[in-house]
Write a protein that holds these residues in place. Structure first.
Motif, short mmCIF file in Angstrom:
data_model
loop_
_atom_site.label_atom_id
_atom_site.label_comp_id
_atom_site.label_asym_id
_atom_site.label_seq_id
_atom_site.Cartn_x
_atom_site.Cartn_y
_atom_site.Cartn_z
N PHE A 30 30.76 -7.83 38.64
CA PHE A 30 29.86 -8.68 37.86
C PHE A 30 28.85 -7.85 37.10
CE2 PHE A 30 31.29 -11.32 41.38
CZ PHE A 30 31.60 -12.52 40.76
N SER A 31 28.48 -8.32 35.91
CA SER A 31 27.36 -7.75 35.18
C SER A 31 26.57 -8.89 34.56
CB SER A 31 27.84 -6.76 34.11
OG SER A 31 28.63 -7.42 33.12
N GLY A 32 25.56 -8.56 33.75
CA GLY A 32 24.71 -9.59 33.17
C GLY A 32 23.46 -9.79 34.00
N GLY A 33 22.52 -10.55 33.46
CA GLY A 33 21.24 -10.77 34.15
C GLY A 33 21.40 -11.39 35.52
N VAL A 34 22.30 -12.36 35.66
CA VAL A 34 22.51 -13.01 36.95
C VAL A 34 23.13 -12.05 37.96
CG1 VAL A 34 23.73 -14.90 38.12
CG2 VAL A 34 22.62 -15.31 35.92
N ALA A 35 23.92 -11.09 37.46
CA ALA A 35 24.58 -10.13 38.36
C ALA A 35 23.57 -9.29 39.13
CB ALA A 35 25.51 -9.21 37.56
N GLU A 36 22.42 -9.00 38.51
CA GLU A 36 21.39 -8.24 39.22
C GLU A 36 21.08 -8.92 40.55
OE1 GLU A 36 19.81 -5.42 38.50
OE2 GLU A 36 20.65 -5.03 36.51
N MET A 37 21.05 -10.26 40.52
CA MET A 37 20.72 -11.00 41.74
C MET A 37 21.95 -11.19 42.64
SD MET A 37 17.94 -13.70 40.16
CE MET A 37 18.71 -13.86 38.54
N ILE A 38 23.13 -11.21 42.05
CA ILE A 38 24.35 -11.28 42.88
C ILE A 38 24.41 -10.06 43.80
CG2 ILE A 38 26.88 -11.15 42.83
CD1 ILE A 38 26.82 -12.84 40.29
N TYR A 39 24.00 -8.90 43.27
CA TYR A 39 24.04 -7.66 44.06
C TYR A 39 22.77 -7.43 44.87
CZ TYR A 39 28.30 -6.43 41.53
OH TYR A 39 29.57 -6.43 41.03
N GLY A 40 21.89 -8.44 44.91
CA GLY A 40 20.77 -8.35 45.85
C GLY A 40 19.41 -8.07 45.26
N ASN A 41 19.31 -7.84 43.96
CA ASN A 41 17.99 -7.63 43.36
C ASN A 41 17.31 -8.97 43.15
OD1 ASN A 41 18.46 -4.86 43.19
ND2 ASN A 41 19.45 -5.05 41.20
N GLY A 42 16.00 -9.01 43.39
CA GLY A 42 15.25 -10.26 43.30
C GLY A 42 14.90 -10.61 41.87
N ASN B 87 12.16 -18.63 35.85
CA ASN B 87 11.98 -20.02 35.44
C ASN B 87 13.28 -20.67 34.98
OD1 ASN B 87 9.24 -20.24 36.05
ND2 ASN B 87 8.61 -19.43 34.06
N ASP B 88 14.34 -20.35 35.69
CA ASP B 88 15.63 -20.98 35.43
C ASP B 88 16.42 -21.02 36.74
OD1 ASP B 88 16.67 -18.39 35.82
OD2 ASP B 88 16.68 -17.96 33.67
N ILE B 89 17.70 -21.33 36.66
CA ILE B 89 18.49 -21.46 37.90
C ILE B 89 19.24 -20.17 38.23
CG2 ILE B 89 18.73 -23.96 37.74
CD1 ILE B 89 21.64 -23.46 36.71
N GLY B 90 18.87 -19.07 37.60
CA GLY B 90 19.58 -17.81 37.79
C GLY B 90 19.73 -17.41 39.24
N LYS B 91 18.63 -17.45 40.01
CA LYS B 91 18.71 -16.98 41.40
C LYS B 91 19.57 -17.92 42.26
CE LYS B 91 14.47 -19.11 43.28
NZ LYS B 91 13.20 -18.81 43.99
N TYR B 92 19.54 -19.21 41.95
CA TYR B 92 20.39 -20.16 42.68
C TYR B 92 21.85 -19.97 42.32
CZ TYR B 92 15.96 -22.51 43.69
OH TYR B 92 14.69 -22.80 44.11
N LEU B 93 22.10 -19.74 41.04
CA LEU B 93 23.48 -19.52 40.59
C LEU B 93 24.04 -18.25 41.22
CD1 LEU B 93 25.85 -20.30 38.78
CD2 LEU B 93 24.74 -19.07 36.90
N ALA B 94 23.23 -17.18 41.27
CA ALA B 94 23.68 -15.93 41.87
C ALA B 94 24.04 -16.12 43.34
CB ALA B 94 22.59 -14.87 41.74
N GLU B 95 23.21 -16.86 44.05
CA GLU B 95 23.45 -17.11 45.48
C GLU B 95 24.74 -17.91 45.68
OE1 GLU B 95 21.30 -19.74 48.94
OE2 GLU B 95 20.00 -18.60 47.59
N GLU B 96 24.94 -18.92 44.84
CA GLU B 96 26.13 -19.76 44.98
C GLU B 96 27.40 -19.00 44.58
OE1 GLU B 96 26.36 -22.59 46.41
OE2 GLU B 96 24.22 -22.99 46.65
N ILE B 97 27.31 -18.16 43.55
CA ILE B 97 28.47 -17.35 43.16
C ILE B 97 28.85 -16.41 44.29
CG2 ILE B 97 29.27 -15.50 41.63
CD1 ILE B 97 27.68 -16.84 39.36
N ARG B 98 27.83 -15.78 44.87
CA ARG B 98 28.09 -14.85 45.98
C ARG B 98 28.79 -15.57 47.12
NH1 ARG B 98 23.19 -12.75 46.02
NH2 ARG B 98 22.44 -14.05 47.72
N ASN B 99 28.35 -16.78 47.44
CA ASN B 99 28.97 -17.57 48.51
C ASN B 99 30.40 -17.95 48.17
OD1 ASN B 99 26.57 -17.46 49.94
ND2 ASN B 99 25.86 -19.46 49.26
N GLN B 100 30.63 -18.38 46.92
CA GLN B 100 31.95 -18.84 46.51
C GLN B 100 32.97 -17.71 46.41
OE1 GLN B 100 33.00 -22.05 45.61
NE2 GLN B 100 31.05 -23.07 45.94
N VAL B 101 32.50 -16.55 45.94
CA VAL B 101 33.42 -15.43 45.70
C VAL B 101 33.99 -14.88 47.00
CG1 VAL B 101 33.51 -13.02 44.89
CG2 VAL B 101 32.50 -14.78 43.45
#
Length: 262
Positions: free
Chosen positions: A218-230, A234-248
């Motif tokens: 993964f790359s992109g702004g949301v990917a930073e959070m998929i790999y554990g960076n906080g 003011n959007d759903i990025g951190k929630y999306l990252a968490e859910e992608i990590r769970n689904q993958v």
């Protein structure tokens, strides 16, 4: 050799349809000064407008303004398949697939789109894109909505939700929307879009899974959070990252980290 990297900023907007071009030009002028170069010194460069920004009504104008002020630049408003190619190459995954002789499914998860590529032994074989991104729903710290993009309106309708800008939504509904986006993304990371939501959100043809996939990245702004960076933007990025990590995890494929995530 990289001699200067600018900070990353959100695209300044006058409204949801219009880029603030003057603010963009000012930003680039200041960055040139910080880098210690002038436009006349630039021999070759590129202005490439991508993602949600490319959909704005004055996207072409910003391409012209920036390319004329920046030196000898070529310019383009990228289509979704070119974006997918750029994401895979810029992340370093295409080169990595060549070094290690692997077939890697790479996903660049940005603000409005997720651009997918299958890189095999140093070549990109297939690209695709879906409207899944962290900025498709804007919420502040109190879960008050400040932005709802078209894809989120569709997802909300499918989930039986009815929110407008200015409403406050419970965190469980924010998570439900992020979960639906993640589920849809993982669906098209495995095969053709078949669900109602996936078919609606797809922006290109399905990926070609003729070859077996060895790894996912993964790359992109949301990917930073998929790999554990906080981070909270003011959007759903951190929630999306968490859910992608769970689904993958259900794909049962190794997740590799690219050299350049954003």
């Amino acid at each position: 050799e990289i001699i200067y990297k600018s900070p990353i900023i959100f695209t300044p907007l006058l409204d949801r349809y219009t880029i603030d071009i003057d603010a963009m030009v000012k930003f680039f002028e200041e960055e040139y000064k910080k880098a210690g170069i002038t436009p006349e010194m630039v021999e070759t460069g590129a202005v490439i407008v991508t993602g949600e920004t490319a959909k704005k009504k004055n996207a072409e104008e910003i391409v012209e303004r920036l390319s004329s002020k920046s030196g000898k630049f070529v310019s383009a408003a990228a289509g979704v398949n070119l974006e997918s190619l750029l994401g895979a190459m810029g992340s370093g995954i295409v080169a990595q697939s060549g070094f290690r002789q692997k077939n890697i499914l790479h996903v660049d998860v940005g603000g409005g789109t997720s651009n997918m590529s299958i890189a095999s032994r140093g070549q990109v074989l297939s690209t695709s894109c879906i409207n899944v991104g962290g900025r498709l729903l804007g919420i502040d710290d109190e879960f008050k909505i400040w932005r709802i993009d078209g894809p989120t309106q569709f997802v909300m309708k499918e989930l039986g939700m009815n929110y407008r800008i200015g409403d406050t939504m419970p965190e469980q509904d924010v998570r439900a929307i992020a979960r639906e986006y993640a589920k849809t993304l993982v669906e098209v990371m495995q095969g053709p879009a078949t669900s109602v939501i996936a078919k609606e959100l797809m922006m290109a043809d399905d990926l070609d899974f003729t070859i077996p996939i060895d790894e996912v990245s993964f790359s992109g702004g949301v990917a930073e959070m998929i790999y554990g960076n906080g981070g909270n933007y003011n959007d759903i990025g951190k929630y999306l990252a968490e859910e992608i990590r769970n689904q993958v995890t259900g794909l049962k494929l190794p997740i590799v980290e690219p050299e350049n995530k954003i």
